[in-house]
Design an enzyme around this catalytic site. Structure first.
Site, PDB file in Angstrom:
ATOM      1  N   HIS A 221     -11.898   6.135   5.215  1.00 38.89           N
ATOM      2  CA  HIS A 221     -11.397   7.328   5.923  1.00 38.89           C
ATOM      3  C   HIS A 221     -12.390   8.490   5.814  1.00 38.89           C
ATOM      4  O   HIS A 221     -13.256   8.492   4.942  1.00 38.89           O
ATOM      5  CB  HIS A 221     -10.089   7.813   5.286  1.00 38.89           C
ATOM      6  CG  HIS A 221      -8.941   6.873   5.425  1.00 38.89           C
ATOM      7  ND1 HIS A 221      -8.169   6.483   4.344  1.00 38.89           N
ATOM      8  CD2 HIS A 221      -8.406   6.260   6.502  1.00 38.89           C
ATOM      9  CE1 HIS A 221      -7.210   5.669   4.767  1.00 38.89           C
ATOM     10  NE2 HIS A 221      -7.326   5.514   6.071  1.00 38.89           N
TER      11      HIS A 221
ATOM     12  N   ASP B 274       0.806  -1.226   0.000  1.00 33.49           N
ATOM     13  CA  ASP B 274       0.000   0.000   0.000  1.00 33.49           C
ATOM     14  C   ASP B 274       0.840   1.278   0.000  1.00 33.49           C
ATOM     15  O   ASP B 274       0.306   2.364   0.263  1.00 33.49           O
ATOM     16  CB  ASP B 274      -0.932  -0.007   1.228  1.00 33.49           C
ATOM     17  CG  ASP B 274      -2.059  -1.013   1.064  1.00 33.49           C
ATOM     18  OD1 ASP B 274      -2.857  -0.852   0.124  1.00 33.49           O
ATOM     19  OD2 ASP B 274      -2.122  -1.979   1.843  1.00 33.49           O
TER      20      ASP B 274
ATOM     21  N   CYS C 154      -5.351  10.105  -1.836  1.00 33.20           N
ATOM     22  CA  CYS C 154      -4.385   9.284  -1.095  1.00 33.20           C
ATOM     23  C   CYS C 154      -3.109   9.011  -1.885  1.00 33.20           C
ATOM     24  O   CYS C 154      -2.129   8.541  -1.335  1.00 33.20           O
ATOM     25  CB  CYS C 154      -5.012   7.993  -0.592  1.00 33.20           C
ATOM     26  SG  CYS C 154      -5.716   7.018  -1.843  1.00 33.20           S
TER      27      CYS C 154
ATOM     28  N   GLU D  33      -0.681   9.660   1.153  1.00 28.67           N
ATOM     29  CA  GLU D  33      -1.467  10.552   2.022  1.00 28.67           C
ATOM     30  C   GLU D  33      -1.477  10.033   3.463  1.00 28.67           C
ATOM     31  O   GLU D  33      -1.626  10.816   4.402  1.00 28.67           O
ATOM     32  CB  GLU D  33      -2.910  10.605   1.512  1.00 28.67           C
ATOM     33  CG  GLU D  33      -3.819  11.470   2.352  1.00 28.67           C
ATOM     34  CD  GLU D  33      -5.208  11.603   1.732  1.00 28.67           C
ATOM     35  OE1 GLU D  33      -5.609  12.723   1.463  1.00 28.67           O
ATOM     36  OE2 GLU D  33      -5.871  10.568   1.500  1.00 28.67           O
TER      37      GLU D  33
ATOM     38  N   ARG E 102      -8.927   3.244  11.605  1.00 30.86           N
ATOM     39  CA  ARG E 102      -7.490   3.518  11.469  1.00 30.86           C
ATOM     40  C   ARG E 102      -6.976   4.626  12.387  1.00 30.86           C
ATOM     41  O   ARG E 102      -5.772   4.774  12.568  1.00 30.86           O
ATOM     42  CB  ARG E 102      -7.183   3.907  10.014  1.00 30.86           C
ATOM     43  CG  ARG E 102      -7.542   2.852   8.976  1.00 30.86           C
ATOM     44  CD  ARG E 102      -6.638   1.649   9.059  1.00 30.86           C
ATOM     45  NE  ARG E 102      -7.032   0.627   8.107  1.00 30.86           N
ATOM     46  CZ  ARG E 102      -6.581   0.536   6.866  1.00 30.86           C
ATOM     47  NH1 ARG E 102      -5.731   1.428   6.414  1.00 30.86           N
ATOM     48  NH2 ARG E 102      -6.967  -0.448   6.083  1.00 30.86           N
TER      49      ARG E 102
ATOM     50  N   ARG F  23       1.073  -1.580   7.445  1.00 28.46           N
ATOM     51  CA  ARG F  23       1.540  -0.345   6.816  1.00 28.46           C
ATOM     52  C   ARG F  23       2.507   0.448   7.698  1.00 28.46           C
ATOM     53  O   ARG F  23       2.979   1.518   7.299  1.00 28.46           O
ATOM     54  CB  ARG F  23       0.338   0.534   6.427  1.00 28.46           C
ATOM     55  CG  ARG F  23      -0.613  -0.177   5.455  1.00 28.46           C
ATOM     56  CD  ARG F  23      -1.565   0.788   4.789  1.00 28.46           C
ATOM     57  NE  ARG F  23      -0.843   1.824   4.068  1.00 28.46           N
ATOM     58  CZ  ARG F  23      -1.406   2.919   3.552  1.00 28.46           C
ATOM     59  NH1 ARG F  23      -2.696   3.087   3.674  1.00 28.46           N
ATOM     60  NH2 ARG F  23      -0.679   3.818   2.922  1.00 28.46           N
TER      61      ARG F  23
END
Ligand code: CIR
Length: 280
Positions: free
Chosen positions: A174, A65, A271, A70, A141, A90
């Protein structure tokens, strides 16, 4: 008044491993790597076309990813803020981005999130405007401690937490997937689904700014990139009705960007592009 003249864009090259990027939606069709690379190359062209200096961090195959730059960094007023990724796979992406920022933007103050704070930069929705406000999604997240650390990094701004509906409730990944700026100040594009309308209500109830909304037919098309008067938005192929809405509203300032491959792994337009103002 436009508060920022953005002059730089930082992108990260997609890794070939992006075909196995994290996703919270079922994948109908796997990511086509050639298509993903072509979308990235085209984004680079558009970024230059709107007058920005392009910076590109190298891909890292260990991080599927990593193209979504972003999430590991946010820039505002001379401070580069590095969240601690909300998804464990991540967490290591940040290292190379931090090194890159220190090398290419040496006068920025780098602030790294620590301890129990978690956040994806995709939950940060900068509004600016008179009230100097930043909205921050509290999502799967991003946690409250993450929001607190964002506030501490930007004491001149008011950071307002906005709860994001869960996937089961129709929520997207998000805050920035639900809504994003289409003009300078508190102006947000947002989708029409029940979940997006709930996010809209949460913003109306909590934000200190009076936000003006532009509703688009498709939730996944509410993510656009506003930069120096231009609005980079969804393609006709992916979201024809929302494409039309953007074209009608912004005319020759509306530039479509294809995001078909990255959309499959929950990536939206913002992103893949981090904007900043830096004295060159
Ligand atoms: C993830 O689940 O983390 C990636 N597959 C997608 C991240 C998208 N990032 C963003 O909207 N800021």
């Amino acid at each position: 008044m436009s508060e920022i003249e953005i002059n730089c864009a930082v992108l990260r090259a997609p890794s070939k491993s992006c075909v196995s990027g994290v996703t919270q939606r079922p994948i109908d069709e796997p990511v086509k790597i050639e298509g993903a690379m072509a979308e990235h190359e085209y984004t680079k062209e558009v970024v230059k076309k709107v007058g920005l200096k392009l910076y590109e961090v190298e891909a890292d195959e260990e991080y599927p990813d990593c193209v979504f730059i972003e999430d590991p960094v946010f820039f505002l007023d001379g401070v580069a803020f590095f969240p601690q990724a909300g998804h464990p796979s991540r967490r290591g992406e940040k290292g190379a981005v931090l090194e890159f920022v220190k090398k290419h933007f040496p006068t920025l103050k780098c602030v790294e999130m620590t301890g129990e704070g978690y956040m994806d930069g995709g939950d940060i929705c900068f509004l600016g405007g008179e009230k100097k406000e930043i909205l921050c999604g509290v999502s799967t997240r991003t946690n409250e401690e993450g929001v607190r650390q964002l506030q501490a990094a930007y004491p001149d701004y008011t950071v307002t937490p906005i709860p994001i509906p869960t996937v089961e409730e129709g929520g997207l990944l998000h805050l920035i997937t639900h809504c994003s700026r289409y003009a300078s100040g508190p102006y947000l594009a947002i989708g029409k689904s029940e979940a997006s309308q709930r996010v809209k209500k949460n913003i109306e109830e909590r934000a200190i700014s009076k936000v003006e909304f532009f509703e688009v037919p498709d939730d996944w098309a509410a993510n656009c990139i506003y930069v120096n008067g231009y609005v980079l938005h969804c393609s006709q192929e992916e979201y024809p009705e929302s494409f039309k809405a953007y074209q009608e509203k912004f005319g020759d300032k509306a530039i479509p960007l294809k995001n078909k491959e990255f959309d499959k792994i929950d990536g939206s337009l913002t992103c893949r592009v981090r904007l900043l103002k830096y004295p060159l």
